[in-house]
Write an enzyme that holds these catalytic residues in place. Structure first.
Site, PDB file in Angstrom:
ATOM      1  N   LYS A  88      12.112 -37.681  20.722  1.00 50.07           N
ATOM      2  CA  LYS A  88      13.045 -36.799  20.013  1.00 50.07           C
ATOM      3  C   LYS A  88      14.446 -37.411  19.999  1.00 50.07           C
ATOM      4  O   LYS A  88      14.904 -37.938  21.019  1.00 50.07           O
ATOM      5  CB  LYS A  88      13.070 -35.419  20.672  1.00 50.07           C
ATOM      6  CG  LYS A  88      13.928 -34.392  19.939  1.00 50.07           C
ATOM      7  CD  LYS A  88      13.790 -33.021  20.574  1.00 50.07           C
ATOM      8  CE  LYS A  88      14.693 -32.005  19.894  1.00 50.07           C
ATOM      9  NZ  LYS A  88      14.552 -30.657  20.482  1.00 50.07           N
ATOM     10  N   SER A 130      14.373 -27.105  17.319  1.00 49.11           N
ATOM     11  CA  SER A 130      14.902 -28.402  16.925  1.00 49.11           C
ATOM     12  C   SER A 130      13.913 -29.555  17.091  1.00 49.11           C
ATOM     13  O   SER A 130      14.173 -30.671  16.660  1.00 49.11           O
ATOM     14  CB  SER A 130      16.162 -28.710  17.747  1.00 49.11           C
ATOM     15  OG  SER A 130      15.867 -28.773  19.135  1.00 49.11           O
ATOM     16  N   SER A 153      13.086 -24.281  20.841  1.00 42.22           N
ATOM     17  CA  SER A 153      12.890 -25.549  20.139  1.00 42.22           C
ATOM     18  C   SER A 153      11.559 -26.222  20.413  1.00 42.22           C
ATOM     19  O   SER A 153      11.164 -27.132  19.690  1.00 42.22           O
ATOM     20  CB  SER A 153      14.030 -26.517  20.479  1.00 42.22           C
ATOM     21  OG  SER A 153      15.252 -26.018  19.981  1.00 42.22           O
TER      22      SER A 153
END
Length: 476
Positions: free
Chosen positions: A79, A154, A178
């Site tokens: 990520k 996210s 997220s």
């Protein structure tokens, strides 16, 4: 196992084949790069991808080397909130567009030590703010079950990469859903561990902020356990680390007599779009078919007090990270500026009052867990929305007063650092997926994964309705 059949294989299957010599790291890398070339242009989930020659060379060297750990030879993209040595690490912000770290963050270092080959990044919103994955550097990541829809966030890039078979495992992070919202919106699993189980970076204060955590995403609870064991464990430079036994291999639990509390829309406090509650209740029926008892609960705590506590502590936490960038505020997106201004304006007593509410909710939840093995909420209050919208401004006719109010349903977990397994719940009338949050007391991580494994064995949603098959059918 044939290399051209690797997309969609579970990580436990791939790593076992690699260990047994039935697959080479070069086979897996070749299949991964081919899948990315085919799928990623449509969904934009993987960014900052390293060049093919370097990746194939690293895979070939892995084939010749002794195994370094449980992920030896497995490609993983990290990520883009995590610094990875030698790979652009931008946080989705123009301020860091040219940042290429010379050292790994803890998570990336642990992945490397376990033998993973780090191939690039997964897309994220700017600074991870907002549960919709778009930023000015890489653009938006699209939902593979509806290219005109948001994939959530996210950890949206991670969820889409899993759903489309570009990755077998992915990491994510979770402050306000997220790891949970994008898992639900992409028909995969996400796991928010007990706070402190997976360390973050030992920078700045390491005592006060307990809202965000890193965690695994995958297409099965067994795969979640594989990655969780790699990234978890205390960092001696930080005070709150948890020492636990390995959770892998994850096996289905016996759900006979399991007591689950269903919290629904929290007595109407969390407005929901049509069909979300009915789909969620249909998924809960699967637990009942496995022997669990599901009981509907009245709201156990005041949702407004919880929201006030959350928005205070969140803005304070976010502002501590953004404060060094205050002189460049014109380059920050509106939500980042809003969080920064709010966080800087709070007094110490404001923070204390918010934390007292947090403490009261923790005590209330502890009493609930004397009666219930797990509690359940939907993973989102809306279906995946138009990818060109920044955030939903109303739900079921009720206006949303902040950029993140539409994700209020994740706050009961986040506020007190509970472990939470995001599980696929099925598909709505428009063919879009949704998920559930299954959460328990702190430290019940292994138990939740076992419950999830039993549910997965019964439902198999990621394998039953894989995005990669649906995309290929659409393309054809």
């Amino acid at each position: 196992m044939e290399p051209d059949k690797l997309a969609g294989c579970e990580a436990v299957e791939l790593t076992a084949a690699l260990r047994a010599g039935k697959l080479s790291a070069s086979d897996v890398m070749r299949a991964t790069l081919d899948r990315i070339a085919t799928v990623n242009p449509e969904v934009n989930a993987i960014v900052a991808l390293r060049d093919e020659d370097s990746l194939m060379d690293e895979a070939q060297r892995a084939d010749k080397a002794e195994s370094r750990g449980p992920l030896h030879g497995l490609p993983i993209a990290v990520k883009d909130l995590v610094n990875v040595r030698g790979i652009a690490s931008t946080q989705g912000s123009p301020l860091f567009a040219d940042t290429v770290p010379t050292e790994d963050d803890i998570l990336a270092a642990r992945l490397r030590s376990a033998g993973a080959i780090l191939i690039g990044k997964t897309n994220t919103p700017e600074f991870g703010l907002g549960s919709h994955t778009f930023n000015p550097l890489y653009g938006a990541t699209r939902n593979p079950y509806g290219a005109g829809r948001s994939c959530g966030g996210s950890s949206g890039g991670a969820a889409v990469a899993l759903a489309t078979g570009m990755l077998a495992l992915a990491d994510g992070s979770d402050m306000m859903g997220s790891l949970r919202n994008p898992a639900g919106w992409n028909n995969v699993y996400g796991f928010r561990p007990s706070w402190g189980l997976v360390p973050t970076e030992p920078h700045g204060d390491t005592f006060l902020h307990q809202l965000a955590t890193l965690g695994p995403m995958a297409r099965s609870p067994a795969d979640l356990g594989l990655l969780l064991d790699v990234i978890s464990g205390p960092d001696p430079r930080q005070p709150h680390g948890m020492i636990t036994k390995p959770v892998s291999p994850v096996s289905p639990a016996d759900l006979e007599g399991l007591h689950i509390g269903w919290l629904g829309d929290w007595g109407g406090a969390f407005p929901m779009e049509d069909n979300i509650l009915s789909l969620s209740e249909g998924a809960l029926a699967e637990f009942e078919s496995l022997g669990a008892r599901v009981e509907t609960l009245a709201p156990p705590f005041d949702a407004h007090a919880m929201w006030d506590s959350w928005t205070t502590l969140r803005s304070w936490s976010v502002a501590t990270g953004l404060a060094p960038l205050a002189e460049h505020r014109e380059l920050l997106k509106d939500s980042a500026q809003w969080e920064l201004d709010r966080g800087l304006a709070f007094s110490a007593m404001d923070i204390h009052r918010a934390s007292v509410i947090r403490s009261d909710w923790f005590k209330t939840a502890a009493k609930l867990f004397e009666r219930f093995d797990a509690l359940v909420l939907p993973s989102a209050q809306v279906w995946p929305f138009d990818v060109d919208r920044h955030w939903p401004t109303e739900i079921a006719g009720q206006g949303m007063d902040t950029y993140h109010r539409w994700m209020q349903v994740v706050v009961p977990v986040s506020l007190i650092g509970l472990p939470c397994l995001a599980i696929p719940a099925g598909f709505g009338p428009q063919g879009l997926p949704l998920g559930l949050q299954l959460f328990g007391r702190r430290g019940s991580d292994a138990q939740l994964l076992g419950i999830g494994a039993a549910y997965h064995a019964r439902t198999g949603w990621p394998q039953k309705r894989p995005a990669l098959r649906e995309m290929e059918a659409t393309d054809g």
